[in-house]
Design an enzyme around this catalytic site. Structure first.
Site, PDB file in Angstrom:
ATOM      1  N   GLU A  68     -43.000  15.530 -15.634  1.00  0.00           N
ATOM      2  CA  GLU A  68     -43.100  15.623 -17.167  1.00  0.00           C
ATOM      3  C   GLU A  68     -43.209  14.476 -17.606  1.00  0.00           C
ATOM      4  O   GLU A  68     -43.342  14.170 -18.760  1.00  0.00           O
ATOM      5  CB  GLU A  68     -41.166  15.914 -17.507  1.00  0.00           C
TER       6      GLU A  68
ATOM      7  N   ASP B 118     -35.801  24.326 -12.085  1.00  0.00           N
ATOM      8  CA  ASP B 118     -35.018  24.505 -11.105  1.00  0.00           C
ATOM      9  C   ASP B 118     -33.471  25.072 -11.718  1.00  0.00           C
ATOM     10  O   ASP B 118     -32.577  24.624 -12.240  1.00  0.00           O
ATOM     11  CB  ASP B 118     -33.612  22.441 -10.571  1.00  0.00           C
TER      12      ASP B 118
ATOM     13  N   ASP C 295     -44.913  19.505  -9.691  1.00  0.00           N
ATOM     14  CA  ASP C 295     -43.870  18.706  -9.705  1.00  0.00           C
ATOM     15  C   ASP C 295     -43.445  17.524 -10.061  1.00  0.00           C
ATOM     16  O   ASP C 295     -44.690  16.615 -10.332  1.00  0.00           O
ATOM     17  CB  ASP C 295     -43.415  18.273  -8.210  1.00  0.00           C
TER      18      ASP C 295
END
Length: 676
Positions: free
Chosen positions: A318, A433, A315
């Site tokens: 990015e 999300d 997670d």
């Protein structure tokens, strides 16, 4: 047939496995190249043209009418106005009755697809930084499938085989940001078993870590994770912990100390280590472009595999950042500057934007650098924003290679939030999300085919929605879709409504829906492996099978799942059913309470009644779908006995031990025939 053209100096993205020689750029005659560097290309779309692809993105299956930018972004408030998502999946197919072709824009940097948005009837593709390799794919004249399938298959062969997880990864996952202790986890397992709800995995969010530090376990909350893992595995349940991209800055923390000592972290231009805030506070970021740094980070997963862990989700890669040292200082300076002032409409919004928006700032991505090896073998320093899209993908690759080295004889579950094409070979993805909104359920339906086109077969969304508060009917309808997605996970955020199925009344309705998933696991696993090994799609739009049918081409809320199933999920509140279009005669299958009924329906439009406790799907003409008896977990499924849906005569089932790397269609396929 594939052609390759190179524009500018591209950076290796690890997307393509079958290397090709570039043709001279002047031979590229499709559309108009307005600029070779920075690259800009324009193409006039035929009036009837449909543009499929671009993987993880908002809006419809047909991408006409909007602008999409591949720049992997943490977007917790995604909606129809969102231009960038967590992934960069730069493959599309322009489909029309005049000309059909596929395009893959292989680049590490930002790229924008303006498709019939700024200028009507025109697709404009432009890059910002590094070069790109452009692959043009045309259907083969001797194809044995639709031209859309043929183009997709050629592309998938170009980029390599999709990741295949262990069979237990096709079971149900229960997750929540907020399972803070061992007792919380044991309660989830117990309440699933007490309610006879099937379960294969419990996901651990950041709560299990010591001070949110990667590859650590909080011994007060989880005193013996190895024993907990072993005890749950006896019940057929595996723990799947999270790993984040940021490494906490803390003296005495082994991962941090090793990273500093060996020069594994990204640096500022002046050579100092770049620092930004994430969950643990000030953090450094591994330079995954450096092989030795990538290998080091991947080796750290062994800390948890030694405790019996067999699955992970990566997670915040990015990478997501709450602030950098610089942006935080600028914010506090701005607060000081405006203190005591009378803020009017202009000064207030200037203050708001500069002082309150340190989250994932573009200028923070311009503050740090990587050591990059280009196509000529030369290593050079490159600013992060210019190669931003490969960061999460390279983290997934690091994890996969580390896991393979730690346990070379078995498959691991691995999925990620950020991605670009190439990481599809190493793991799956979930779509980030989302929220507990009906429109987000519909968005998943529209997004799944594009993900499959890009090679991300093991994919799915947070069932029930990550943010906001779900409702009983929304969760049931989302589970009904999740029955067919390879990654089936109920996940939600801390502070929101707890949405485990056992918390709602009439839990037998949830059991009914979830049992269908387990009855379908042999079919899902079989069709998934076939798609992965042959370059096919596990989920695809109707247009891929009926390219001459205008209704099928424009259908955006029905999906084909494997060779035999079509689904038409219900995605509106309080709906008792929905209209369904059948491009051919099909068998309607209605599942409820562990049993199913079949009805033959003729080609055309039908209104189908679908109560929330039932799941309806359709079996294509002359196809057969095997269903086994549901079980509490995948390990207890009996794959020797089946009942069958549909009017076909035979189904070719692929099966194996679900764990080893020995995956062979010839050895693992057997014919299933009703009555035998």
């Amino acid at each position: 047939m594939i052609e390759k053209y190179s524009f500018g100096q591209n950076i290796e993205t690890d997307a393509v496995v079958n290397k090709m020689t570039s043709l001279p750029c002047e031979q590229f005659s499709l559309g108009r190249v307005k600029s070779g560097w920075p690259f800009e290309w324009e193409y006039e779309l035929e009036k009837d043209a449909v543009v499929f692809g671009l993987g993880e993105n908002m809006r419809g299956m047909n991408k006409r009418g909007f602008s999409y930018t591949s720049f992997c972004s943490d977007v917790p408030n995604q909606d129809e106005s969102t231009h960038s998502m967590y992934g960069a999946h730069n493959f599309l197919i322009v489909f029309s009755r005049i000309k059909t072709f596929g395009l893959f824009f292989d680049t590490a940097s930002e790229i924008t697809f303006d498709i019939d948005w700024t200028k009507s009837g025109v697709m404009n593709v432009s890059t910002k930084d590094t070069g790109l390799d452009l692959y043009v794919i045309y259907a083969n004249d001797d194809r044995k499938e639709s031209l859309l399938d043929d183009i997709t298959r050629q592309f998938r062969i170009l980029i390599g085989q999709s990741y295949i997880p262990p069979k237990w990864a096709f079971g149900f996952q229960q997750s929540r940001w907020g399972y803070k202790t061992e007792e919380d986890v044991l309660e989830v397992a117990k309440r699933h078993r007490d309610a006879s709800l099937p379960l294969d995995m419990i996901c651990l969010d950041i709560d299990y870590m010591q001070d949110y530090k990667d590859f650590t376990v909080d011994k007060k909350k989880f005193p013996d994770l190895k024993k907990l893992s072993a005890d749950l595995k006896k019940e057929g349940i595996r723990l799947v912990p999270i790993i984040d991209a940021g490494v906490k800055v803390q003296k005495g923390y082994g991962v941090y100390e090793e990273g500093i000592k060996n020069d594994y972290f990204c640096k500022r231009e002046d050579g100092s280590v770049f620092t930004a805030g994430v969950w643990p506070g000030a953090s450094h970021f591994t330079d995954f472009c450096k092989k030795e740094a990538s290998d080091w980070f991947g080796s750290k997963y062994k800390v948890l595999t030694d405790m019996g862990i067999e699955g992970f989700w990566n997670d915040m890669n990015e990478p997501a950042m709450f602030y950098s040292t610089e942006s935080l200082k600028n914010a506090f300076d701005k607060i000081e500057e405006y203190s005591g002032k009378d803020l009017d409409i202009n000064s207030f919004f200037e203050f708001k934007d500069s002082s309150c928006s340190t989250f994932n700032r573009r200028d923070d991505y311009e503050r740090f650098y990587h050591q990059v090896t280009d196509s000529s073998g030369e290593t050079k320093k490159m600013r992060h924003d210019k190669i931003h899209n490969i960061y999460g993908s390279f983290m997934t690759r690091a994890a996969a290679l580390g896991l393979k080295k730690a346990c070379p004889q078995k498959r691991f579950l691995l999925y990620s939030r950020a991605s670009c094409i190439g990481s599809h070979r190493y793991g799956g993805i979930w779509t980030g999300d989302n929220k507990s909104l009906w429109c987000d359920l519909l968005q998943e339906i529209k997004m799944l085919p594009g993900l499959n086109m890009a090679g991300f077969l093991y994919s799915g969304a947070d069932i029930g929605g990550f943010g906001c508060d779900t409702s009983r009917d929304l969760l049931l309808r989302w589970l009904a879709l999740g029955c067919f997605t390879p990654l089936m996970r109920n996940h939600c955020a801390l502070g929101g409504r707890q949405q485990e199925a056992y918390r709602f009344e009439d839990v037998e309705d949830f059991k009914s829906v979830m049992d269908l998933r387990y009855a379908l696991v042999p079919y899902i696993y079989s069709e998934f492996v076939k798609a992965a090994l042959t370059g096919g799609m596990y989920i695809k739009p109707l247009a891929f099978e009926w390219p001459e049918d205008d209704r099928a081409i424009n259908c955006e809320d029905q999906l084909l799942v494997g060779e035999g199933i079509m689904i038409a999920p219900v995605y509106t509140q309080n709906a008792r059913g929905r209209y369904v279009y059948l491009p051919e005669d099909m068998t309607m299958v209605t599942w409820c309470g562990g049993k199913f009924e079949q009805t033959l329906l003729a080609k055309g439009d039908h209104f189908i009644n679908v109560p929330v406790e039932k799941v309806v799907f359709f079996v294509r003409s002359k196809k057969l779908v095997p269903l086994c008896k549901p079980a509490p977990c995948t390990e207890k499924l009996d794959t020797k006995k089946f009942t069958f849906a549909g009017n076909g005569t035979c189904y070719e089932l692929y099966d194996d031990d679900g764990l080893s790397l020995d995956i062979d269609l010839k050895k693992g396929t057997r014919s299933l025939t009703p009555g035998l």
